[in-house]
Enzyme design. Sequence first.
Site, PDB file in Angstrom:
ATOM      1  N   GLU A  35      84.476   0.952  30.856  1.00 34.83           N
ATOM      2  CA  GLU A  35      85.853   0.862  31.355  1.00 34.83           C
ATOM      3  C   GLU A  35      86.796   0.423  30.237  1.00 34.83           C
ATOM      4  O   GLU A  35      86.497  -0.537  29.504  1.00 34.83           O
ATOM      5  CB  GLU A  35      85.903  -0.130  32.514  1.00 34.83           C
ATOM      6  CG  GLU A  35      86.958   0.202  33.531  1.00 34.83           C
ATOM      7  CD  GLU A  35      86.659   1.521  34.261  1.00 34.83           C
ATOM      8  OE1 GLU A  35      87.133   2.581  33.792  1.00 34.83           O
ATOM      9  OE2 GLU A  35      85.979   1.470  35.290  1.00 34.83           O
ATOM     10  N   HIS A  36      87.906   1.152  30.135  1.00 29.15           N
ATOM     11  CA  HIS A  36      88.905   0.912  29.091  1.00 29.15           C
ATOM     12  C   HIS A  36      88.297   1.107  27.708  1.00 29.15           C
ATOM     13  O   HIS A  36      88.648   0.401  26.764  1.00 29.15           O
ATOM     14  CB  HIS A  36      89.534  -0.483  29.227  1.00 29.15           C
ATOM     15  CG  HIS A  36      90.522  -0.547  30.358  1.00 29.15           C
ATOM     16  ND1 HIS A  36      91.781  -0.034  30.267  1.00 29.15           N
ATOM     17  CD2 HIS A  36      90.396  -1.023  31.622  1.00 29.15           C
ATOM     18  CE1 HIS A  36      92.411  -0.207  31.419  1.00 29.15           C
ATOM     19  NE2 HIS A  36      91.587  -0.802  32.267  1.00 29.15           N
ATOM     20  N   ASP A  38      87.547   4.649  26.782  1.00 29.19           N
ATOM     21  CA  ASP A  38      87.714   6.064  26.381  1.00 29.19           C
ATOM     22  C   ASP A  38      88.771   6.207  25.288  1.00 29.19           C
ATOM     23  O   ASP A  38      88.608   6.998  24.363  1.00 29.19           O
ATOM     24  CB  ASP A  38      87.977   6.999  27.580  1.00 29.19           C
ATOM     25  CG  ASP A  38      89.223   6.712  28.395  1.00 29.19           C
ATOM     26  OD1 ASP A  38      89.849   5.642  28.204  1.00 29.19           O
ATOM     27  OD2 ASP A  38      89.585   7.563  29.239  1.00 29.19           O
ATOM     28  N   GLY A 129      96.492   6.631  44.228  1.00 27.97           N
ATOM     29  CA  GLY A 129      96.829   5.307  43.702  1.00 27.97           C
ATOM     30  C   GLY A 129      95.719   4.295  43.887  1.00 27.97           C
ATOM     31  O   GLY A 129      95.957   3.089  43.915  1.00 27.97           O
ATOM     32  N   ALA A 130      94.485   4.749  44.042  1.00 26.48           N
ATOM     33  CA  ALA A 130      93.373   3.834  44.302  1.00 26.48           C
ATOM     34  C   ALA A 130      92.398   3.762  43.131  1.00 26.48           C
ATOM     35  O   ALA A 130      91.342   3.164  43.227  1.00 26.48           O
ATOM     36  CB  ALA A 130      92.639   4.257  45.572  1.00 26.48           C
ATOM     37  N   SER A 135      95.042  12.097  40.425  1.00 27.90           N
ATOM     38  CA  SER A 135      95.896  12.950  39.579  1.00 27.90           C
ATOM     39  C   SER A 135      95.059  13.890  38.729  1.00 27.90           C
ATOM     40  O   SER A 135      95.390  15.072  38.596  1.00 27.90           O
ATOM     41  CB  SER A 135      96.765  12.141  38.623  1.00 27.90           C
ATOM     42  OG  SER A 135      97.244  10.999  39.216  1.00 27.90           O
ATOM     43  N   ASP A 186      88.950  10.767  32.972  1.00 30.36           N
ATOM     44  CA  ASP A 186      89.132  11.204  34.361  1.00 30.36           C
ATOM     45  C   ASP A 186      89.096  12.727  34.476  1.00 30.36           C
ATOM     46  O   ASP A 186      88.439  13.290  35.356  1.00 30.36           O
ATOM     47  CB  ASP A 186      90.471  10.681  34.910  1.00 30.36           C
ATOM     48  CG  ASP A 186      90.590   9.171  34.756  1.00 30.36           C
ATOM     49  OD1 ASP A 186      89.558   8.525  34.517  1.00 30.36           O
ATOM     50  OD2 ASP A 186      91.718   8.654  34.860  1.00 30.36           O
ATOM     51  N   TYR A 235      98.614  -1.074  31.047  1.00 27.88           N
ATOM     52  CA  TYR A 235      97.650  -0.169  30.400  1.00 27.88           C
ATOM     53  C   TYR A 235      98.070   0.066  28.940  1.00 27.88           C
ATOM     54  O   TYR A 235      97.268  -0.039  28.028  1.00 27.88           O
ATOM     55  CB  TYR A 235      97.631   1.143  31.186  1.00 27.88           C
ATOM     56  CG  TYR A 235      96.598   2.158  30.744  1.00 27.88           C
ATOM     57  CD1 TYR A 235      95.296   2.116  31.249  1.00 27.88           C
ATOM     58  CD2 TYR A 235      96.919   3.174  29.850  1.00 27.88           C
ATOM     59  CE1 TYR A 235      94.349   3.064  30.866  1.00 27.88           C
ATOM     60  CE2 TYR A 235      95.985   4.119  29.461  1.00 27.88           C
ATOM     61  CZ  TYR A 235      94.699   4.063  29.979  1.00 27.88           C
ATOM     62  OH  TYR A 235      93.771   4.999  29.593  1.00 27.88           O
TER      63      TYR A 235
HETATM   64  C1  GLA Z   1      92.482   5.254  33.731  1.00 25.14           C
HETATM   65  C2  GLA Z   1      92.687   6.271  32.620  1.00 25.14           C
HETATM   66  C3  GLA Z   1      91.350   6.579  31.924  1.00 25.14           C
HETATM   67  C4  GLA Z   1      90.663   5.285  31.472  1.00 25.14           C
HETATM   68  C5  GLA Z   1      90.594   4.292  32.635  1.00 25.14           C
HETATM   69  C6  GLA Z   1      90.052   2.941  32.222  1.00 25.14           C
HETATM   70  O1  GLA Z   1      91.695   5.803  34.747  1.00 25.14           O
HETATM   71  O2  GLA Z   1      93.211   7.470  33.143  1.00 25.14           O
HETATM   72  O3  GLA Z   1      91.569   7.440  30.834  1.00 25.14           O
HETATM   73  O4  GLA Z   1      91.283   4.733  30.352  1.00 25.14           O
HETATM   74  O5  GLA Z   1      91.872   4.070  33.216  1.00 25.14           O
HETATM   75  O6  GLA Z   1      88.716   3.050  31.843  1.00 25.14           O
END
Ligand code: GLA
Length: 393
Positions: A35-36, A38, A129-130, A135, A186, A235
């Site tokens: 997580e966080h 990419d 939004g969850a 998107s 994503d 973010y």
């Molecule tokens: C969102 C972003 C992804 C990624 C995540 C955190 O979903 O769209 O690219 O950075 O946050 O892992």
Amino acid sequence: MESLHRRVAQLFQETFNTEPAFIVRAPGRVNLLGEHVDYNDGFVLPAAIDRAVWIACSPSNTPHSTLMAADLSERVSFSSETISAKTDLAGKPLPHWAKYPVGCAWALNEAGHETPSINAVFTSDVPRGAGLSSSAAVEMAFISSFLALNGGRVDEAVSRPNIMTRAKLGQRAENQYVGVNCGIMDQFASACGKRDHALFLDCRSLEWQTVPLPEDVAIVVADTAVPRSLSDSAYNERRSACEEAARLLGAKSLRDVTVADFQRNKNKMPELVARRAQHVVDEIQRTEQSVFLLKQGNVRAFGRLMNECHESLRDLYEVSCPELDVMVNIACSLDGCYGARLTGAGFGGCTVNLVDHNEAPKFAQDLAERYIRETNKNPSVYICRADDGAGVV
Ligand code: GLA
């Protein structure tokens, strides 16, 4: 879901008085680990889920395109002339939802693909939004639709290199047309998902592999009912802190910094930047380890890494919120739970839980009941199945 397939087909018929040429589906995603990272060239381990955007579409055979967002009961018309200006045919700014599909046409055009004028109806059961990438699912569904309508290029479009190209086009639409600075995870997960598998992606080389999920575990997603607020600015702040840390360590990105390097050099940076960077270097290592554990079927050890990830996101990266912490704490106290953590960007949204398959229904019920008691908020809890990526149905 079969019913959404029928719903878009029927709405298309009612709206445009003809049968759609194609039905396209693109799933949301849940991230198991990574997580966080990419946008730090790290490793991620998402899975596409069995909740998706569905589109019914045909060439419009006129110079303009009409899109209908069935869930909002809104429609918009645009043409190749209005795409760059981000307006509809009457010159009014596009509503926010329409920027995703029109942005996909824009990204395809920029990359040299012609996009036909299109009539389309779309609906979705990916909660918005969850943190489940509703998107990215819209983007992958529209990119697949445009490519399918482009005539006979469907096979070509789903070959392995082209599938990643689709993900990158979706990311480009989101970064440059919608204006959200997301990474590739994503769109990748929505494009490349495989039923009952997680996806392991190296965000630097973009090489990826599928990893089978053990049959005896269920992925349970729990929506805190806290909308992801402030997420864009926070973010972007996290991204800047990571870039600053890499710069101070003389590295191209935090991917190039090992946990040991980081420990030796962390005093070269402000304390807050060091905390953000520590999450990233640890998380990249955790995700790499997790794939071996998953392949061995060592779900317990894998779950422990998920728990560590949550603590790190809560304490070092500071992207959790009280409700996400409550949801994770309850989950960890329930029978059958191997691991629980927030998933996606954070600041609200969902947790992901790895749960013994037989315990999953009771786990889901107990989790929801206790969460309501502790927060007075009404959560949604889904037992999910990892599913296939975007494509024509
Ligand atoms: C969102 C972003 C992804 C990624 C995540 C955190 O979903 O769209 O690219 O950075 O946050 O892992």
